[in-house]
Design a protein around this motif. Sequence first.
Motif, mmCIF file in Angstrom:
data_model
loop_
_atom_site.group_PDB
_atom_site.id
_atom_site.type_symbol
_atom_site.label_atom_id
_atom_site.label_comp_id
_atom_site.label_asym_id
_atom_site.label_seq_id
_atom_site.Cartn_x
_atom_site.Cartn_y
_atom_site.Cartn_z
ATOM 1 N N ASN A 640 36.051 33.662 39.173
ATOM 2 C CA ASN A 640 35.107 32.860 39.949
ATOM 3 C C ASN A 640 35.775 32.080 41.068
ATOM 4 O O ASN A 640 35.163 31.200 41.664
ATOM 5 C CB ASN A 640 34.315 31.908 39.033
ATOM 6 N N HIS A 641 37.039 32.376 41.343
ATOM 7 C CA HIS A 641 37.713 31.858 42.528
ATOM 8 C C HIS A 641 38.254 33.048 43.318
ATOM 9 O O HIS A 641 38.698 34.040 42.733
ATOM 10 C CB HIS A 641 38.858 30.912 42.173
ATOM 11 N N VAL A 642 38.206 32.929 44.618
ATOM 12 C CA VAL A 642 38.638 34.031 45.478
ATOM 13 C C VAL A 642 40.135 34.274 45.307
ATOM 14 O O VAL A 642 40.938 33.333 45.298
ATOM 15 C CB VAL A 642 38.307 33.715 46.949
ATOM 16 N N GLU A 643 40.482 35.546 45.138
ATOM 17 C CA GLU A 643 41.879 35.966 45.049
ATOM 18 C C GLU A 643 42.256 36.573 46.401
ATOM 19 O O GLU A 643 41.996 37.751 46.657
ATOM 20 C CB GLU A 643 42.061 37.007 43.935
ATOM 21 N N PRO A 644 42.866 35.802 47.322
ATOM 22 C CA PRO A 644 43.125 36.311 48.677
ATOM 23 C C PRO A 644 43.950 37.592 48.703
ATOM 24 O O PRO A 644 43.693 38.487 49.521
ATOM 25 C CB PRO A 644 43.865 35.155 49.349
ATOM 26 N N LEU A 645 44.970 37.689 47.818
ATOM 27 C CA LEU A 645 45.798 38.892 47.809
ATOM 28 C C LEU A 645 44.982 40.133 47.459
ATOM 29 O O LEU A 645 45.213 41.220 47.985
ATOM 30 C CB LEU A 645 46.954 38.737 46.823
ATOM 31 N N PHE A 646 44.010 39.981 46.567
ATOM 32 C CA PHE A 646 43.157 41.103 46.183
ATOM 33 C C PHE A 646 42.344 41.592 47.376
ATOM 34 O O PHE A 646 42.328 42.802 47.685
ATOM 35 C CB PHE A 646 42.229 40.692 45.042
ATOM 36 N N ILE A 647 41.672 40.680 48.064
ATOM 37 C CA ILE A 647 40.847 41.099 49.206
ATOM 38 C C ILE A 647 41.718 41.690 50.307
ATOM 39 O O ILE A 647 41.346 42.690 50.941
ATOM 40 C CB ILE A 647 40.033 39.895 49.722
ATOM 41 N N GLU A 648 42.899 41.113 50.505
ATOM 42 C CA GLU A 648 43.797 41.661 51.530
ATOM 43 C C GLU A 648 44.243 43.070 51.160
ATOM 44 O O GLU A 648 44.267 43.977 52.010
ATOM 45 C CB GLU A 648 45.009 40.744 51.700
ATOM 46 N N ARG A 649 44.583 43.307 49.911
ATOM 47 C CA ARG A 649 44.983 44.656 49.481
ATOM 48 C C ARG A 649 43.851 45.662 49.676
ATOM 49 O O ARG A 649 44.075 46.795 50.099
ATOM 50 C CB ARG A 649 45.405 44.627 48.007
ATOM 51 N N VAL A 650 42.632 45.231 49.362
ATOM 52 C CA VAL A 650 41.481 46.128 49.495
ATOM 53 C C VAL A 650 41.269 46.519 50.951
ATOM 54 O O VAL A 650 41.123 47.704 51.284
ATOM 55 C CB VAL A 650 40.216 45.468 48.921
ATOM 56 N N PHE A 651 41.264 45.548 51.843
ATOM 57 C CA PHE A 651 40.952 45.838 53.243
ATOM 58 C C PHE A 651 42.127 46.431 54.003
ATOM 59 O O PHE A 651 41.940 47.000 55.081
ATOM 60 C CB PHE A 651 40.412 44.581 53.931
ATOM 61 N N ARG A 652 43.336 46.348 53.456
ATOM 62 C CA ARG A 652 44.482 47.064 54.021
ATOM 63 C C ARG A 652 44.700 48.399 53.313
ATOM 64 O O ARG A 652 45.610 49.146 53.660
ATOM 65 C CB ARG A 652 45.745 46.218 53.926
ATOM 66 N N ASP A 653 43.908 48.647 52.284
ATOM 67 C CA ASP A 653 43.973 49.889 51.507
ATOM 68 C C ASP A 653 45.376 50.131 50.943
ATOM 69 O O ASP A 653 45.938 51.226 51.048
ATOM 70 C CB ASP A 653 43.540 51.088 52.358
#
Length: 821
Positions: A640-653
């Motif tokens: 329930n808190h944003v994981e910045p590294l996760f979103i960055e990994r997803v959008f950088r594939d």
Amino acid sequence: MTMLFKWLMRLTSGLIVIALLVLLAVYYLASRSLPEYSKDLSVTGLSAPVEIVRDHANVPHIFGQSDADVFFALGYAHAQDRLWQMVTLRRTVQGRLSEVFGPRTLTIDKTMRRLDLYTLAQKSVSAQDARSRMALDAYANGVNARLDEINRDALGRGAPEMFLFNMPVAPWQPADSVAMIKLMALQLSGHMDTEVLRARVSLLLDNADRLSDLLPDAPGSGVAALPRYASLFDTALPKFAATTPLPESPLSPFHRRDFAGASNGWAAAASRSAAGGTLIANDPHLNFSAPGTWYLARLQLSQGGVIGATIPGIPAILTGRSGDLGWGITASYLDDQDVFIEKLNPDNPEEYLTPDGYKPFVTRKSIIEVADAKPLTLTLRWTENGPVLPGTMFDLGTITPKDHVATLSWTALSPQDSSISAAIGLMYAHSTQQAIETGALMIAPSLNLTLADHDQIALKTLGAMPRRTARHQSKGRLPSPGWIAENRWQGRHSYAANPEFVNPIGGIVGNTNNKIVDRPFPLHISYDWGDTQRIQRWQRLMQSRQVHTRDSFIETQLDTVSPAARTLLPLIGADLWFTGQAAPEGTAERQRQRALALLANWNGEMNEHLPEPLIYAAWVRALQDRLIRDDLGPLADSFNHVEPLFIERVFRDVNGAAKWCDVIQSAPTETCTDMARFALDDALLWIGERYGSALESLRWGDAHQAAHDHPILGEVPVLKSFVNIRQSTSGGDQTLMRGVSSGTGDTPFQNVHGAGFRGVYDFADPDSSVFITATGQSGHFLSSHYDDLGELWRRGEYIPMSLDENLARAAAVGITRLSPR
């Protein structure tokens, strides 16, 4: 009719008079416990007179002829201002809240009894050095002197809460203060929660890369592959077992990994200081409450004056300075907890499997008294690895195979815990080297100690570091079979193995809960760290100046720029900025365009007066939920808190992480651009329902209010208006001026965890040092000192941190003179 009207008027008038009399009676009884700071008092336990001089902010400056008398007076002052807080925390660690609050705190008590921290604290008293035993005894005598005064002079039972709850107060014991340190360790520990969560995600995701997307080992770690959790056992495990949430009570000391402690601390050498003296700054982060965790105090000890922040119940300045040394603390994130899965004997469930065969549990009965209910008898069970924790606690039932139980190994479960001797010893250190040597006594919690004396700066990790073998099946990242010898702890590493940095070449040392060493397992310290974002902003601010000042350190403490926002927005909005045709007013497309136009010109500053932080925070929160909800189902609620590294990994594939963008239950193949657009629409709809559709008029501070709530009275109608402290605040989850959001409910961005204390110490001019707390010194809600520091804290202001006795006396709000009876 006239007669009826007259009688109604008389009845109404009578009710009003009765109500006023009741209010006056309540006020009188509550005000009886307001401390009187100007008085002379004879007490038992002192060897000579002592003075407690309260400065304009109600900070006690304590002067005595012996150290024992000074610690006595500190105990007295703590009990004057924070008695309810102290006895409530003591009941928490003892597992005795239900005696007062009934069944609603039973889960907390049951868990605390199973951990048995108070019994371990009692045993640890004998492990303290002679000086610390003196301080503990004298402090306890001071607390008890205040209790005697309350009883003798009928001072409103010591706190207004005492009239609402029947809470008998036993005399304070040295073990109570030792137990406070163990309770602090509990609040700062999150590795057990992370292990269980990683195991649950492992059961759901077939691809190990997807698990590392969501719960990555810290960047830069050279680590062995993480085994599938299910492969560690020969028994089937359920993928969707029912969760067991942590107690919701505000009295609960158990926090999810997102709230398992944080902090900032850094120091600059004289060569990097404009004034030619060393500098040090510290702001430890804990859950907010009213009153706050921290209590400011100055002690005039035999070695000189010491000033800084204490925790009521603990006779030590935990972060502060003397004339020669400044020190600050941050959570180290050392991996000091391991969950073990123990196999029961199929022929005798009172035995468990060890490397040497089946052995019986060590058991003991424990009775919990419950107000307005029958007593509850628990059977406490321990193994060689630690206490048995039922599956109804900490979601352990979701990862425990049938005919197995879970246990916990944790450094704080030591019966020879000398940590409080380390805390007291720091006040007597005159140099960074002496402080580092004293730190060897710290067992738990593990902390990074930032230090500065007149000539040197240093950072040292304190706390016992478990010794694991290189053959450990999961390297401590997952719950592991407890009957396999290679998984068990082999004692602990020597203190010399703890990371240490003294006088670095760059002249600056610091920590924002980031990874501090890159050593291979088992000397790795941890695979899970509390920060990967704030450290980027801190490094930039430190490197942007050749020399620093007290004011530049204050600016850094109060910095509200989010490096996560600056990184993520260009990624998630890459295909959305200024694209598409103009849309009619009132359409979702037009609202999206307005939001993107605002964000395109935003520098990432999480300022309370701006709309952009709210739009950004709502967007990435909705985005993460869309990315993981279809893969994790209800388990997504644990993120329930944003994981910045996760979103960055997803959008950088990274390693195919863009697969998270495709909704596996839907026929179309969604792209990451689709998910970003959908999430922005979700966010704007949510914002419109709660704050209106006029995006330019939004204020981040309206959503990001700091909630300093009273843990007992904070939910009581009418009373909550008097006892809760709310403040519009800047900052966010990843800013240096950190304010972690609740992440749940109708107010997911409410600021509930942050820097309850800030201090900056300048050894070029020590008396120009400053500090502040988030609420006030008093725990009495009728006191003017209940929240008088809170507005200064909110505005980023400080009060002087001076050891000048004349300054304290010149602005004194009262002087208490204690003398031997």
